[in-house]
Scaffold this motif. Structure first.
Motif, mmCIF file in Angstrom:
data_model
loop_
_atom_site.group_PDB
_atom_site.id
_atom_site.type_symbol
_atom_site.label_atom_id
_atom_site.label_comp_id
_atom_site.label_asym_id
_atom_site.label_seq_id
_atom_site.Cartn_x
_atom_site.Cartn_y
_atom_site.Cartn_z
ATOM 1 N N PRO A 146 2.215 -0.385 56.863
ATOM 2 C CA PRO A 146 2.766 0.666 55.990
ATOM 3 C C PRO A 146 2.979 2.000 56.719
ATOM 4 N N TYR A 147 2.161 2.275 57.750
ATOM 5 C CA TYR A 147 2.326 3.504 58.514
ATOM 6 C C TYR A 147 3.594 3.436 59.367
ATOM 7 N N GLU A 166 3.170 4.994 54.075
ATOM 8 C CA GLU A 166 1.899 5.691 53.911
ATOM 9 C C GLU A 166 1.659 6.587 55.122
ATOM 10 N N THR A 167 0.834 7.595 54.945
ATOM 11 C CA THR A 167 0.497 8.510 56.034
ATOM 12 C C THR A 167 -0.790 8.046 56.698
ATOM 13 N N SER A 175 3.965 11.849 47.603
ATOM 14 C CA SER A 175 3.039 11.196 46.677
ATOM 15 C C SER A 175 2.997 11.958 45.352
ATOM 16 N N PRO A 235 4.084 2.103 47.099
ATOM 17 C CA PRO A 235 3.393 2.573 48.299
ATOM 18 C C PRO A 235 3.497 4.095 48.425
ATOM 19 N N SER A 236 2.585 4.666 49.173
ATOM 20 C CA SER A 236 2.475 6.105 49.342
ATOM 21 C C SER A 236 2.019 6.799 48.072
ATOM 22 N N ASP A 237 1.476 6.022 47.123
ATOM 23 C CA ASP A 237 0.971 6.590 45.874
ATOM 24 C C ASP A 237 2.052 7.352 45.103
#
Length: 875
Positions: free
Chosen positions: A47-48, A53-54, A450, A523-525
């Motif tokens: 995911p990064y 995502e971070t 996010s 993803p990434s909230d």
């Protein structure tokens, strides 16, 4: 250097170079539908790389537990493993080839002290950049080999994701281990070289159609197999000779009385048992249970394979439990989930192995039957389909079937077997391919931050529209009638996650209104609000009021908190082996899947329900707090096996002192009394060691009680008694009905005997054959068959066809005596022709058959046909 020392040395080396050490993720991938199991260290980094995502740091390092199903059948040689530990260092848009190559060479030559003369490098065909960097660290040009896509291009993990060319470090064991050919070099099929470290330069993202596009920033993904690297360091030709495997190998030798290193067949069996023992323990520890599907099938397959090869070592009784204890004893200091789930691991293995051994003899009989059938057909080969069926149904490794077949002079259609295996793999791949609306939305909505969730504090909030998606396209405005996906900067809407469904409600501005039918967490909230514009229009940048359907939210909260109480009650009453395996929390009901190997009695289920309701009556406080993950686990919080947690987690605590502590991001009531009442509606098994409970709370529980009381009152009225008297009166009624049923049956039987006494007089002769075709009063089919038996015995030699009308439909019975069967008459053939006249059909054996029809008015016509059928047969 031991295995533990190598693991720590690797992590320390990269920590000293600015990398953050991250823990191994579960073998069950988190939110990645393209994967069956975690098969590489980069799975949790994916995911990064995709920007979904971070990362906690642009430089990361880990020791990741991995499982690769592609190598199951190869396990037993000196190299292949299914379960292994992957040491890795990762760069997320930070450093690239030069640093990765320089550090890799420094670590293997200066820290591991592997002789440079034994190291070879492989690179992708046109990767001149990597060639130059390897030359810079001192690798001779002649020891840098170029290979094509098959060997030195790393595809995505799963069917999509980051990919790119790779460069590998290979260790040379020496000429004596080679194939003997002049071109025996890395990537040769012989055993001389084995890969120590793979450096993947992830430059592209590949979609599911195979198309590649450059990543915004190239990344580094490296993987060093701990077991293989350790073999090189310790000067061993195989990982099985290292300290990671020696306790397992020694224990197998102790149990079996065999000696490792004297007989290759024995050695192979020992390696298989040792290797699979590790995989079995780790899969169960991460929540996988034996089944006939997906991950559960992988576990069942390696467990059965280990048990079968144990038999080759004369270990005929269950023994894998003991092997698991060795795994736990030697690896739980690194992977504490092993000791946490020690009882579960032990019990699952015991039950599954005992079940398999109990059916093993019948499985061997099936092998013998297949072989005998092939020999009877004068075949010289077992088909691939036969081999696969034995493998798939009984867990027999194909080589074991091949050995038994060879003793009988039969060969194996290996190509056919592989074709069947490929069909199964395709089915498995297709079964694991799913789509995620959330991911699609995020890809279509680039650079969306996010979403801040404020729904635990309020159900109404003033927000701002950040993005809109209409018909899969990013739009600035959505108008009345449009189906829309919306992202806000802050929201009270809970996005579907962790088994809890998303909120519904409405979002309105000065210009329009959107009815929200679902909220999902991508993803990434990012929380995506899905709905329809019902008034005016809505635009990016609009200030809006987001309002959650409060009544529905409270129903969900009651069910969610009740789910936590349910797990606590189950663990209190059934034991600590109970773990959540899945859940669904809706406004109407809750569903809870959990591990438990025994049967759950009605008394235990009632006790669970009573305990949950007792906690509800106590009105226990339910509150959440945010704390470090490790602290939460240390305080006794329950975490889901397959869930991925950050460094900070939200823990829901119920009661003071707590009767339940679980990591949970869902919405809950503030005290248990708000749940009202908890009622279990069903419980059942959904697989080996897996159970499912469904229940209702609050308003739905109240409605259920009302409906059941109404039904009970209705029954009480019918039986002319009070509700308390209903059970006794119903029991008496059933007893009376059973007595009446027996009396009616006795009367029918007596009636049939009297009818049977008169019917022989209606028999006719058709060319010397006695034929009786008659319609009789309404009887049940069992009594009709008894009448047929009486008539057949009385007539001695005859064809009897009887017909009745039952529930408005014609039914027929035909019987033929043995002497007439020898002359070619068949009851099934006769009855089928007769029944067709009435629009029906049927069949049976030569001596007796029965059939049904549709048109009762045509019974007489059908019976007249009997004589014609008999006459035509004689002619």
């Amino acid at each position: 250097m031991t295995g533990d020392e190598l693991r720590q040395a690797f992590l320390n080396f990269f920590q000293d170079r600015g990398h953050k050490i991250i823990s191994s993720s579960s073998l069950v991938p988190h939110e990645d539908p393209t994967l069956l199991l975690t098969s590489a260290g980069m799975v949790q980094i994916k995911p990064y790389y995709l920007g979904l995502e971070t990362p906690p740091s642009p430089r990361l390092t880990s020791c990741q537990k991995c499982f690769r199903t592609t190598d199951i059948d190869s396990v037993g040689d000196s190299k292949h493993l299914t379960f292994f530990e992957m040491l890795g260092n990762f760069s997320v848009g930070d450093y690239f080839k030069q640093e990765a190559i320089s550090w890799a060479w420094e670590f293997v030559t200066e820290h591991l002290r592997l002789p440079e003369e034994r190291l070879w490098i492989t690179i992708y065909l046109d990767d001149d950049e990597s060639f130059a960097y390897w030359r810079d660290v001192g690798v001779p040009a002649e020891k840098i080999l170029r290979f094509g896509k098959e060997d030195n291009f790393w595809g995505p993990v799963g069917d999509s994701g980051p990919c790119g060319p790779c460069s590998e470090i290979h260790y040379d064991l020496g000429e004596e281990f080679g194939c003997g050919g002049p071109e025996c070099k890395p990537n040769c099929d012989g055993g001389r070289f084995f890969e120590v470290w793979n450096l993947v330069f992830t430059q592209y993202n590949q979609d599911q159609s195979g198309r590649r596009s450059p990543l915004d920033k190239p990344n580094i993904d490296t993987g060093m197999g701990l077991e293989r690297a350790l073999a090189a360091i310790q000067g061993k030709s195989s990982p099985y000779e290292t300290d990671l495997f020696s306790p397992l190998v020694e224990h197998i030798c102790h149990l079996s009385g065999k000696e490792y290193g004297r007989d290759e067949n024995v050695d192979r069996a020992i390696r298989i048992v040792a290797e699979h023992s590790r995989g079995i323990a780790f899969l169960i520890a991460d929540g996988v249970m034996p089944s006939n599907e997906a991950r559960g099938y992988v576990l069942r397959r390696i467990l059965r394979r280990a048990s079968l090869f144990g038999r080759k070592l004369e270990l005929n009784d269950p023994f894998l439990n003991e092997m698991a204890e060795v795994v736990i004893g030697t690896m739980s200091h690194i992977y504490p989930e092993l000791i946490v789930n020690q009882n579960l691991i032990s019990e699952v293995i015991r039950v599954e192995e005992e079940k398999f051994i109990a059916t093993l003899d019948s499985g061997l009989n099936s092998v013998e039957k297949v072989i005998d059938q092939a020999l009877a057909q004068e075949r010289v080969q077992l088909t691939g389909a036969e081999l696969f069926r034995l493998y798939d149904t009984y867990g027999f490794p194909p080589e074991l079937t091949a050995e038994i077949a060879k003793e009988k002079g039969l060969s194996i259609d290996w190509e056919g077997f592989q074709a069947e295996m490929e069909k199964q793999r395709e089915m498995a791949r297709a079964a694991t391919k799913t789509t995620s609306i959330g991911i699609d939305v995020i890809i279509a909505m680039p650079k969306v931050p996010s979403t801040e969730f404020v729904g635990c504090e309020t159900t109404t909030f003033q927000s701002k529209v950040l993005q809109l998606l209409v018909a899969g396209q990013v739009k600035q405005t959505a108008s009345q009638g449009d189906e829309v996906d919306m992202v806000l900067d802050k929201t009270p809407f809970y996005g579907e996650m962790g088994g809890q469904v998303g909120d519904t409600g409405e979002i309105s501005s000065q210009n329009g209104k959107v009815t929200i039918t679902n909220a999902i967490r991508a993803p990434s909230d990012v929380i995506v609000h899905q709905g329809k514009v019902v008034e005016g229009s809505i635009s990016v940048g609009d200030k809006v009021e987001a309002r959650v359907d409060v009544a529905r939210r409270l129903d969900i909260a009651r069910n969610h908190t009740a789910t936590h109480l349910l797990q606590a009650a189950l663990r209190q009453i059934l034991g600590d082996s109970v773990y959540q395996k899945g859940s669904l929390v809706e406004p109407e009901r809750l569903r809870f899947d959990f591990s438990y190997l025994g049967q759950i009695t009605d008394e235990q289920l009632s006790e669970v329900q009573r305990q949950v309701n007792e906690w509800i009556r106590q009105n226990l406080k339910a509150g959440a707090k945010v704390l470090p993950y490790k602290q939460a686990i240390a305080e006794g919080a329950i975490a889901l096996f397959e869930e991925k947690y950050g460094e900070e987690v939200r823990m829901l605590e119920i009661g003071e002192p707590a009767i339940s502590k679980e990591l949970c991001g869902g919405t809950h009531v503030s005290s248990t009394g708000e749940i009202g009442i908890f009622l279990i509606t069903s419980e059942g098994s959904i697989g080996t060691g897996l159970h499912r409970i469904e229940a209702v709370t609050g308003r739905k529980a109240e409605a259920l009680i009302e409906s059941r009381l109404t039904a009970l009152q209705s029954v009480a009225k019918e039986v002319e008694g009070s509700m308390a008297e209903v059970p006794g009166k119903v029991k008496a009624l059933i007893s009376d009905l059973e007595a009446e049923r027996k009396r009616v049956l006795s009367l029918e039987r007596e009636l049939s005997r009297k009818i049977a006494e008169d019917l022989p007089g209606q028999a006719e002769q058709v060319n010397g054959v006695t034929v009786l075709a008659a319609r009789v009063p309404v009887l049940t089919m069992p009594i009709l068959r008894e009448m047929g038996d009486l008539l057949r015995d009385k007539l001695k030699s005859a064809i009897v066809v009887l017909a009745i009308v039952y529930n408005g439909k014609p039914n027929f019975l035909a019987m033929v005596t043995p002497d007439l069967i020898e002359r070619g008459f068949h009851a099934g053939d006769i009855i089928n022709q007769v029944a067709r006249v009435t629009g029906g059909g049927g069949g049976g054996k030569a001596a007796m058959a029965q059939a049904g029809g549709k048109e009762a008015a045509k019974i007489d016509e059908a019976l007249k046909l009997v004589k014609s059928i008999v006459a035509s047969k004689i002619c």
